[in-house]
Write a protein that holds these residues in place. Sequence first.
Motif, PDB file in Angstrom:
ATOM      1  N   GLY A  11       0.816  -1.210   0.000  1.00 21.76           N
ATOM      2  CA  GLY A  11       0.000   0.000   0.000  1.00 21.76           C
ATOM      3  C   GLY A  11       0.846   1.255   0.000  1.00 21.76           C
ATOM      4  N   ILE A  12       1.926   1.235   0.758  1.00 19.99           N
ATOM      5  CA  ILE A  12       2.806   2.412   0.797  1.00 19.99           C
ATOM      6  C   ILE A  12       3.438   2.631  -0.582  1.00 19.99           C
ATOM      7  N   VAL A  14       2.101   1.788  -3.421  1.00 18.09           N
ATOM      8  CA  VAL A  14       1.030   2.320  -4.281  1.00 18.09           C
ATOM      9  C   VAL A  14       0.855   3.822  -4.045  1.00 18.09           C
ATOM     10  N   VAL A  15       0.831   4.214  -2.765  1.00 14.22           N
ATOM     11  CA  VAL A  15       0.620   5.629  -2.445  1.00 14.22           C
ATOM     12  C   VAL A  15       1.812   6.479  -2.922  1.00 14.22           C
ATOM     13  N   LEU A  18       1.504   6.840  -6.535  1.00  8.19           N
ATOM     14  CA  LEU A  18       0.433   7.796  -6.817  1.00  8.19           C
ATOM     15  C   LEU A  18       0.940   9.225  -6.643  1.00  8.19           C
ATOM     16  N   GLY A  19       1.678   9.453  -5.546  1.00  9.94           N
ATOM     17  CA  GLY A  19       2.233  10.793  -5.299  1.00  9.94           C
ATOM     18  C   GLY A  19       3.146  11.218  -6.438  1.00  9.94           C
ATOM     19  N   GLY A  21       3.091  10.032  -9.456  1.00  9.57           N
ATOM     20  CA  GLY A  21       2.266  10.189 -10.654  1.00  9.57           C
ATOM     21  C   GLY A  21       1.502  11.498 -10.658  1.00  9.57           C
ATOM     22  N   ALA A  22       0.992  11.881  -9.485  1.00  5.39           N
ATOM     23  CA  ALA A  22       0.253  13.136  -9.390  1.00  5.39           C
ATOM     24  C   ALA A  22       1.187  14.319  -9.650  1.00  5.39           C
ATOM     25  N   TYR A  23       2.414  14.220  -9.162  1.00  7.67           N
ATOM     26  CA  TYR A  23       3.373  15.322  -9.339  1.00  7.67           C
ATOM     27  C   TYR A  23       3.841  15.406 -10.794  1.00  7.67           C
ATOM     28  N   ARG A  24       4.079  14.225 -11.379  1.00 13.06           N
ATOM     29  CA  ARG A  24       4.625  14.213 -12.741  1.00 13.06           C
ATOM     30  C   ARG A  24       3.542  14.233 -13.812  1.00 13.06           C
ATOM     31  N   GLY A  25       2.286  14.103 -13.399  1.00 16.74           N
ATOM     32  CA  GLY A  25       1.196  14.177 -14.362  1.00 16.74           C
ATOM     33  C   GLY A  25       1.003  12.921 -15.186  1.00 16.74           C
ATOM     34  N   TRP A  26       1.064  11.746 -14.511  1.00 21.84           N
ATOM     35  CA  TRP A  26       0.861  10.496 -15.245  1.00 21.84           C
ATOM     36  C   TRP A  26      -0.615  10.352 -15.635  1.00 21.84           C
ATOM     37  N   SER A  27      -0.824   9.663 -16.747  1.00 21.58           N
ATOM     38  CA  SER A  27      -2.199   9.328 -17.135  1.00 21.58           C
ATOM     39  C   SER A  27      -2.169   8.020 -17.900  1.00 21.58           C
TER      40      SER A  27
END
Lengths: 62, 431
Positions: A11-12, A14-15, A18-19, A21-27
């Motif tokens: 889980g860590i 994954v998080v 996610l962090g 990905g959110a910063y780098r703008g993954w999609s």
Amino acid sequence: MIWNRLYLIYGIVVVLLLGAGAYRGWSFTSVNEVKNVPRSIRDNPGSYRAIYASYHHYTGGK
Amino acid sequence: MSPSPPGEPQVQTLACPHCGAPLTLRSMGRAVSIVCDRCHSILDAKDPQLRILQRFEAATNAEVPLIPLGSRGKWRGSVYETIGFQERSMEADDLPYSWREYLLFNPYKGFRYFTEYDGHWNDASVITALPEVQAHSAKYLGKKYKHFQSCSATTTFVLGEFPWRVTVGDAVAVTDYIAPPYVLSSETAGDETTWTLGEYLHGADIWNAFGLPGVAPRPVGVYENQPSEIRASAGQIWFAFSGLFTAIFVIFTLSQLFSQREQVFQESYRFSPSSTEASFVTPEFELKGRSSSVEIRTETDVSNQWVYLNYALIDQDTGRAYDFGREVSYYSGVDSDGHWQEGSQQDRAVLPSVPAGRYYLRIEPESDPSLGLIGYTVTITRDVPVLEIYLAAFAALLLPALLVSWRTYNFEQMRWAESAHPKRSFGGGDE
């Protein structure tokens, strides 16, 4: 007891991903990356061969 | 009699009065019955002449104890010796079930039992305090045990010696109450009830303690008091899930607050599907800051029509292109079911992690040449939140937690399926 530890580690990860990905703008959009596209395309756009040009189009409707 | 270290079992050798085979008496004065393993005579160990109490015919494939009689091992800090073995059977739903019991003896600690069924083992001892029996449960030393099953068990095979008068065909009423890994059992014969407390254990522990050759038989299915290793983790996994979900929510909120949503380009175009060369490039625009998502939004006026847009976002300086295609189609009408519609006049594509730089967009629209002009607007925005990755992260956390819960549920279903109270539905109670 090992399951909850494994899950927590998973889980860590994954998080953290996610962090990042959110910063780098993954999609999840499918994009084909092409390198060294010639500058001449600006003057002659038709010379570029689009990867998806042979896509089969839906022409339906009800 | 050979001298033994203090606390270790001692043995005495006798002879079977029926066949003359040597008999080994291991529990000394405690034995009440002893069985000749050659002729299967059950003898009165209290009688100096070893009076024959019963003879029974054992099938040629009679059970061979997995723990040979006379095996010694250190168990819970004391040396025990296996002195007796019996197989007992019961019937449930017209199907016979058999399990095996090994009697262990230590001259200072007394007796204890290992029971085995389909590779599942229990370490059981007779208890002296009386459990408090309720309708579907029993309470012992403050712990509640749920009723599992009641049956009549018959002794079908015996070997070795026993501190009670044993005979093949003995029947007792057995009731099991469980609180995994423990099982509380009562055995009633006539007016006498004996309570034992068993604890589930792995066969490998016995094999190690008694130095038995090979490996313990692999357990089959789920046993009545078998602890669910994953069940203990399920609660903690859901607790961890709630913490991790909170972390996702915090990242999402921060992303919503700090995403710049910077519009870097917008332009409207008209496209004639019958034109021979439709491709063109947009004016240059700049993406600033760190690598970030880039949203290309297309809004069209298609109606009962489609347009396919070949896009290439090209870095003017490096020559790197992000090539992708989007179809926008929208159909609507009226039929016998009323108004209907399919598709949308808009489309949104989010390119992942596009570095800063000077870019232009190459656009090549396609459509049915028989259709008329199509108008569309292209809007490019950098650093937009991407909801999909949050949903993916949420799913990635949720699925293992659900899987653990499902396995826990399945485990309990399998456990109780063998009981007098089979669980029949998710979340259902007994019966």
